[in-house]
Design a protein around this motif. Structure first.
Motif, PDB file in Angstrom:
ATOM      1  N   ALA A  87      54.044   5.220  71.394  1.00 34.08           N
ATOM      2  CA  ALA A  87      53.316   4.372  70.244  1.00 34.08           C
ATOM      3  C   ALA A  87      54.491   4.665  69.099  1.00 34.08           C
ATOM      4  O   ALA A  87      54.604   3.732  68.428  1.00 34.08           O
ATOM      5  CB  ALA A  87      52.244   5.167  70.080  1.00 34.08           C
ATOM      6  N   LEU A  88      55.170   5.733  69.126  1.00 33.20           N
ATOM      7  CA  LEU A  88      56.325   6.025  68.258  1.00 33.20           C
ATOM      8  C   LEU A  88      57.466   4.828  67.968  1.00 33.20           C
ATOM      9  O   LEU A  88      57.421   4.041  66.901  1.00 33.20           O
ATOM     10  CB  LEU A  88      56.872   7.314  68.274  1.00 33.20           C
ATOM     11  N   ALA A  91      55.765   1.311  67.292  1.00 30.09           N
ATOM     12  CA  ALA A  91      55.355   1.182  65.739  1.00 30.09           C
ATOM     13  C   ALA A  91      56.272   0.808  64.907  1.00 30.09           C
ATOM     14  O   ALA A  91      56.148   0.356  63.882  1.00 30.09           O
ATOM     15  CB  ALA A  91      54.113   2.379  65.311  1.00 30.09           C
ATOM     16  N   THR A  92      57.381   1.605  65.238  1.00 25.83           N
ATOM     17  CA  THR A  92      58.596   1.538  64.261  1.00 25.83           C
ATOM     18  C   THR A  92      59.572   0.834  64.517  1.00 25.83           C
ATOM     19  O   THR A  92      60.544   0.812  63.715  1.00 25.83           O
ATOM     20  CB  THR A  92      58.987   3.299  64.240  1.00 25.83           C
ATOM     21  N   ARG A  93      59.693   0.100  65.578  1.00 25.20           N
ATOM     22  CA  ARG A  93      60.854  -0.716  66.175  1.00 25.20           C
ATOM     23  C   ARG A  93      62.101  -0.193  66.278  1.00 25.20           C
ATOM     24  O   ARG A  93      63.232  -0.500  66.225  1.00 25.20           O
ATOM     25  CB  ARG A  93      60.860  -1.894  65.322  1.00 25.20           C
ATOM     26  N   ILE A  94      62.049   1.340  66.797  1.00 24.69           N
ATOM     27  CA  ILE A  94      63.061   2.134  67.071  1.00 24.69           C
ATOM     28  C   ILE A  94      63.489   1.794  68.388  1.00 24.69           C
ATOM     29  O   ILE A  94      62.433   2.250  69.396  1.00 24.69           O
ATOM     30  CB  ILE A  94      62.782   3.490  66.697  1.00 24.69           C
ATOM     31  N   PRO A  95      64.605   1.477  68.856  1.00 19.11           N
ATOM     32  CA  PRO A  95      64.896   1.247  70.297  1.00 19.11           C
ATOM     33  C   PRO A  95      64.710   2.459  70.839  1.00 19.11           C
ATOM     34  O   PRO A  95      65.141   3.606  70.560  1.00 19.11           O
ATOM     35  CB  PRO A  95      66.329   0.668  70.463  1.00 19.11           C
ATOM     36  N   LEU A  96      64.230   2.409  72.385  1.00 15.46           N
ATOM     37  CA  LEU A  96      63.995   3.611  73.275  1.00 15.46           C
ATOM     38  C   LEU A  96      64.569   3.005  74.578  1.00 15.46           C
ATOM     39  O   LEU A  96      64.100   1.898  75.150  1.00 15.46           O
ATOM     40  CB  LEU A  96      62.956   4.187  73.347  1.00 15.46           C
ATOM     41  N   PHE A  97      65.553   3.616  75.227  1.00 15.19           N
ATOM     42  CA  PHE A  97      66.165   3.545  76.690  1.00 15.19           C
ATOM     43  C   PHE A  97      65.848   4.534  77.481  1.00 15.19           C
ATOM     44  O   PHE A  97      66.020   5.719  77.237  1.00 15.19           O
ATOM     45  CB  PHE A  97      67.657   2.842  76.225  1.00 15.19           C
ATOM     46  N   THR A  98      65.098   4.372  78.716  1.00 16.30           N
ATOM     47  CA  THR A  98      65.064   5.319  79.643  1.00 16.30           C
ATOM     48  C   THR A  98      65.362   4.825  80.946  1.00 16.30           C
ATOM     49  O   THR A  98      65.324   3.823  81.391  1.00 16.30           O
ATOM     50  CB  THR A  98      63.457   5.889  79.698  1.00 16.30           C
ATOM     51  N   ILE A  99      65.803   5.629  81.762  1.00 14.45           N
ATOM     52  CA  ILE A  99      66.044   5.721  83.392  1.00 14.45           C
ATOM     53  C   ILE A  99      65.375   6.435  84.004  1.00 14.45           C
ATOM     54  O   ILE A  99      65.417   7.644  83.786  1.00 14.45           O
ATOM     55  CB  ILE A  99      67.569   5.846  83.494  1.00 14.45           C
ATOM     56  N   VAL A 100      64.513   5.923  85.007  1.00 12.34           N
ATOM     57  CA  VAL A 100      63.617   6.758  85.669  1.00 12.34           C
ATOM     58  C   VAL A 100      64.140   6.592  87.257  1.00 12.34           C
ATOM     59  O   VAL A 100      64.226   5.677  87.947  1.00 12.34           O
ATOM     60  CB  VAL A 100      62.256   6.115  85.383  1.00 12.34           C
ATOM     61  N   THR A 101      64.295   8.042  87.831  1.00 13.85           N
ATOM     62  CA  THR A 101      64.276   8.069  89.166  1.00 13.85           C
ATOM     63  C   THR A 101      62.822   8.092  89.623  1.00 13.85           C
ATOM     64  O   THR A 101      61.806   8.738  89.363  1.00 13.85           O
ATOM     65  CB  THR A 101      65.143   9.251  89.508  1.00 13.85           C
ATOM     66  N   MET A 102      62.669   7.295  90.898  1.00 13.24           N
ATOM     67  CA  MET A 102      61.409   6.896  91.443  1.00 13.24           C
ATOM     68  C   MET A 102      61.058   7.964  92.372  1.00 13.24           C
ATOM     69  O   MET A 102      62.134   8.373  93.307  1.00 13.24           O
ATOM     70  CB  MET A 102      61.325   5.505  91.695  1.00 13.24           C
ATOM     71  N   ARG A 103      60.076   8.201  92.596  1.00 10.78           N
ATOM     72  CA  ARG A 103      59.327   9.266  93.696  1.00 10.78           C
ATOM     73  C   ARG A 103      58.098   8.466  94.190  1.00 10.78           C
ATOM     74  O   ARG A 103      57.667   7.455  93.547  1.00 10.78           O
ATOM     75  CB  ARG A 103      59.052  10.522  93.246  1.00 10.78           C
ATOM     76  N   ALA A 126      52.247  -1.300  80.434  1.00 12.26           N
ATOM     77  CA  ALA A 126      51.101  -1.066  79.503  1.00 12.26           C
ATOM     78  C   ALA A 126      51.125  -0.700  78.321  1.00 12.26           C
ATOM     79  O   ALA A 126      50.516  -1.048  77.360  1.00 12.26           O
ATOM     80  CB  ALA A 126      49.913  -0.499  80.336  1.00 12.26           C
ATOM     81  N   MET A 127      52.218   0.145  78.059  1.00 12.95           N
ATOM     82  CA  MET A 127      52.440   0.505  76.780  1.00 12.95           C
ATOM     83  C   MET A 127      53.431  -0.171  76.172  1.00 12.95           C
ATOM     84  O   MET A 127      54.188   0.250  75.083  1.00 12.95           O
ATOM     85  CB  MET A 127      53.183   2.030  76.962  1.00 12.95           C
ATOM     86  N   GLY A 128      53.865  -1.418  76.514  1.00  9.68           N
ATOM     87  CA  GLY A 128      54.803  -2.300  75.779  1.00  9.68           C
ATOM     88  C   GLY A 128      56.306  -2.418  76.242  1.00  9.68           C
ATOM     89  O   GLY A 128      57.164  -2.667  75.659  1.00  9.68           O
ATOM     90  N   THR A 154      67.548  -5.614  70.483  1.00  8.46           N
ATOM     91  CA  THR A 154      66.004  -6.322  69.805  1.00  8.46           C
ATOM     92  C   THR A 154      65.221  -5.318  69.574  1.00  8.46           C
ATOM     93  O   THR A 154      64.080  -5.552  69.162  1.00  8.46           O
ATOM     94  CB  THR A 154      65.715  -7.077  71.288  1.00  8.46           C
ATOM     95  N   HIS A 155      65.748  -4.134  69.399  1.00  9.98           N
ATOM     96  CA  HIS A 155      64.629  -3.005  68.752  1.00  9.98           C
ATOM     97  C   HIS A 155      63.447  -2.744  69.717  1.00  9.98           C
ATOM     98  O   HIS A 155      62.309  -2.870  69.216  1.00  9.98           O
ATOM     99  CB  HIS A 155      64.571  -3.001  67.468  1.00  9.98           C
ATOM    100  N   GLN A 156      63.497  -2.422  71.037  1.00 12.96           N
ATOM    101  CA  GLN A 156      62.409  -2.063  71.828  1.00 12.96           C
ATOM    102  C   GLN A 156      62.487  -1.303  72.872  1.00 12.96           C
ATOM    103  O   GLN A 156      63.729  -0.667  73.030  1.00 12.96           O
ATOM    104  CB  GLN A 156      61.984  -3.629  72.340  1.00 12.96           C
ATOM    105  N   SER A 157      61.418  -0.989  73.522  1.00 16.57           N
ATOM    106  CA  SER A 157      61.611   0.070  74.600  1.00 16.57           C
ATOM    107  C   SER A 157      61.793  -0.485  75.773  1.00 16.57           C
ATOM    108  O   SER A 157      61.092  -1.734  76.438  1.00 16.57           O
ATOM    109  CB  SER A 157      60.253   0.837  74.591  1.00 16.57           C
ATOM    110  N   VAL A 158      62.780  -0.055  76.726  1.00 15.04           N
ATOM    111  CA  VAL A 158      63.079  -0.651  77.724  1.00 15.04           C
ATOM    112  C   VAL A 158      63.386   0.344  78.704  1.00 15.04           C
ATOM    113  O   VAL A 158      63.942   1.556  78.809  1.00 15.04           O
ATOM    114  CB  VAL A 158      64.697  -1.555  77.773  1.00 15.04           C
ATOM    115  N   ALA A 159      62.976   0.233  80.179  1.00 17.75           N
ATOM    116  CA  ALA A 159      63.148   1.180  81.344  1.00 17.75           C
ATOM    117  C   ALA A 159      63.749   0.609  82.456  1.00 17.75           C
ATOM    118  O   ALA A 159      63.410  -0.523  82.721  1.00 17.75           O
ATOM    119  CB  ALA A 159      61.765   1.996  81.451  1.00 17.75           C
ATOM    120  N   VAL A 160      64.657   1.434  83.141  1.00 14.60           N
ATOM    121  CA  VAL A 160      65.066   1.092  84.200  1.00 14.60           C
ATOM    122  C   VAL A 160      64.411   1.953  85.322  1.00 14.60           C
ATOM    123  O   VAL A 160      64.800   3.134  85.178  1.00 14.60           O
ATOM    124  CB  VAL A 160      66.848   1.090  84.227  1.00 14.60           C
TER     125      VAL A 160
END
Length: 173
Positions: A87-88, A91-103, A126-128, A154-160
Motif C-alpha cells: 500500500a505504501l 499510495a505514494t507513487r514511489i517505485p518499488l522493484f522486486t525479484i522473486v525466486t519461486m517455490r 491483486a496489490m497493483g 513510471t513510478h510503480q511497483s514491478v515484480a519479476v
C-alpha cells in the motif's frame, strides 16, 4: 555438444550495475545467494539483510526518497509477508522493484512451499504490482532490465518472478 550454461544471477547483477542500483534488500534465500554474494563484494552497494520481507518496502521507499535505487530480493513464500506493505508505494507513487525466486512449482519437494508458490503472482497483481515471469535463463537479463526500467520510469511497483524450473528445484527430506 551441450549448450553453455547461462549464469542468470550474473545477468541480474549486470542489470543492477548498469541501472545504478545501490540498495539491495533481502531475506536470506539460496535462490538469490550468488547474486547477493556479488552485491556484497561491491563497495558502492549497500546490502541489507531483513528479518521480514515487508521491511524491505519501507527501506527501499526511504532509499528512493534519499535519491537511491534499490531492489527487494525474496522467495515466493515471503510474498505473503508483503501484502499490506505494498500500500505504501502504491499510495505514494514511489517505485518499488522486486525479484522473486519461486517455490511450490516445478518438482517441488516441500508441500509447505506450494500454496504461496501458486498464489504469489496473483497476490502481487491483486496489490497493483505489475508482474513479469521468467522461465528461461537467456531471458533473465532482458526481462529484469525492462521491468526495472518500467518501475522507475513510471513510478510503480514491478515484480519479476524467476520460475522454479529456472532456479532449480530443492529436495525436501
Amino acid at each position: 555438444m551441450t549448450e553453455p550454461k547461462i549464469d542468470w544471477p550474473s545477468a541480474i547483477f549486470d542489470v543492477l550495475r548498469a541501472q545504478n542500483f545501490t540498495q539491495i534488500c533481502h531475506v536470506p534465500d539460496a535462490g538469490h545467494a550468488a547474486l547477493i554474494d556479488r552485491c556484497v563484494e561491491q563497495n558502492d552497494m549497500t546490502v541489507i539483510s531483513l528479518t521480514t520481507e515487508e521491511e524491505g518496502i519501507g527501506v527501499l521507499s526511504g532509499a528512493w526518497l534519499g535519491g537511491k535505487k534499490g531492489v527487494l530480493l525474496m522467495q515466493s513464500s515471503g510474498v505473503g509477508n508483503t501484502i499490506n506493505g505494498f500500500a505504501l508505494p502504491m499510495a505514494t507513487r514511489i517505485p518499488l522493484f522486486t525479484i522473486v525466486t519461486m517455490r511450490g512449482e516445478w518438482a517441488e519437494g516441500n508441500p509447505w512451499q506450494t500454496p504461496m508458490g501458486q498464489a504469489a503472482g496473483p497476490v502481487l497483481e491483486a496489490m497493483g504490482v505489475t508482474v513479469f515471469r521468467v522461465e528461461r535463463p537467456e531471458e533473465v537479463g532482458e526481462v529484469v532490465g525492462a521491468a526495472a526500467q518500467l518501475a522507475f520510469n513510471t513510478h510503480q511497483s514491478v515484480a519479476v518472478l524467476l520460475s522454479q524450473r529456472l532456479i532449480g528445484a530443492k529436495e525436501f527430506k
